[in-house]
Design an enzyme around this catalytic site. Sequence first.
Site, short mmCIF file in Angstrom:
data_model
loop_
_atom_site.label_atom_id
_atom_site.label_comp_id
_atom_site.label_asym_id
_atom_site.label_seq_id
_atom_site.Cartn_x
_atom_site.Cartn_y
_atom_site.Cartn_z
N ASN A 112 0.85 -1.20 0.00
CA ASN A 112 0.00 0.00 0.00
C ASN A 112 0.88 1.24 0.00
O ASN A 112 2.00 1.21 0.50
CB ASN A 112 -0.87 -0.01 1.27
CG ASN A 112 -1.78 1.19 1.36
OD1 ASN A 112 -2.36 1.62 0.36
ND2 ASN A 112 -1.91 1.77 2.55
N HIS A 114 0.96 5.20 1.38
CA HIS A 114 0.29 6.02 2.39
C HIS A 114 0.94 7.40 2.43
O HIS A 114 2.17 7.51 2.43
CB HIS A 114 0.42 5.32 3.75
CG HIS A 114 -0.34 6.02 4.83
ND1 HIS A 114 -1.71 5.92 4.96
CD2 HIS A 114 0.08 6.86 5.80
CE1 HIS A 114 -2.10 6.67 5.98
NE2 HIS A 114 -1.03 7.24 6.51
N SER A 141 4.97 6.78 2.30
CA SER A 141 5.54 5.47 2.63
C SER A 141 4.87 4.39 1.78
O SER A 141 3.66 4.45 1.56
CB SER A 141 5.26 5.10 4.09
OG SER A 141 5.55 6.17 4.97
N ASP A 150 -2.24 0.31 8.24
CA ASP A 150 -1.04 1.12 7.98
C ASP A 150 0.14 0.78 8.90
O ASP A 150 0.91 1.67 9.30
CB ASP A 150 -1.38 2.63 8.10
CG ASP A 150 -2.43 3.06 7.10
OD1 ASP A 150 -2.49 2.46 6.01
OD2 ASP A 150 -3.21 3.98 7.41
C1 GRF Z 1 -2.81 8.86 -2.23
O1 GRF Z 1 -2.44 10.01 -1.54
C2 GRF Z 1 -2.42 7.62 -1.45
O2 GRF Z 1 -1.26 7.78 -0.71
C3 GRF Z 1 -3.58 7.44 -0.54
O3 GRF Z 1 -4.72 7.79 -1.31
C4 GRF Z 1 -4.31 8.71 -2.33
C5 GRF Z 1 -4.75 8.11 -3.64
O4 GRF Z 1 -4.57 8.99 -4.70
N1 GRF Z 1 -3.62 6.10 0.00
P1 GRF Z 1 -4.83 8.52 -6.20
O5 GRF Z 1 -6.25 7.95 -6.25
O6 GRF Z 1 -3.82 7.48 -6.52
O7 GRF Z 1 -4.70 9.74 -7.04
#
Ligand code: GRF
Length: 192
Positions: A112, A114, A141, A150
């Site tokens: 994932n 984050h 991260s 997370d």
């Molecule tokens: C990103 O900031 C990611 O880190 C978080 O959700 C957001 C997703 O953005 N988990 P996108 O849909 O990839 O533009």
Amino acid sequence: MAKLIGLNKIKTAVFISGTGSNLKNLINFSKTKKSPISIDLIISNTIKAKGLRYSNQYKIKKKILNFKNNKIAEKRLLNLLKQNKIQFICLAGFMKILSSKFIKQFNGKIINIHPSLLPRYKGLNTHSRAIQNKDKFTGCSVHYVTEKLDSGKIIIQKKIKILKKDTPRSLAKKVLKQEHKLYPKAILKIFN
Ligand code: GRF
């Protein structure tokens, strides 16, 4: 993980719920020679996810699953992943929490991204929390997904300076730009 790499690229599914900028970025990365993964399936929990448009644009199979009933959704999901021979999963803005039962089936094969320097700011609203706390740095991260939100092992992080003039919005934009560099780097780190 290296043993997953054969002659073909590692069949990967990306799970989204929103804009899908990380999805788009991963698709472009997957088409490069150095990428160990191919993106073969896009999963969303909502038809409203803007990122679903990349399914048509890049001719990648998509599936929308209703997570009102988690158990049923995950059962369908597991079947789909099996049918499509998916070996690896990238979560990219996926807003549903996967059960430990599901995660166990893909143990060590779900990652994932984050938008914070974990273990700081797990969960949502990471940028406003960092600004409120007057942090000097934030970041992003990539980590393994475990049962605890997370909290899985961190694969790679990028630190980003918070300026006095930064707002949650400006910070989100800056961090997202770095996310797009970091996610492919994490994948290369895992499989090389
Ligand atoms: C990103 O900031 C990611 O880190 C978080 O959700 C957001 C997703 O953005 N988990 P996108 O849909 O990839 O533009």
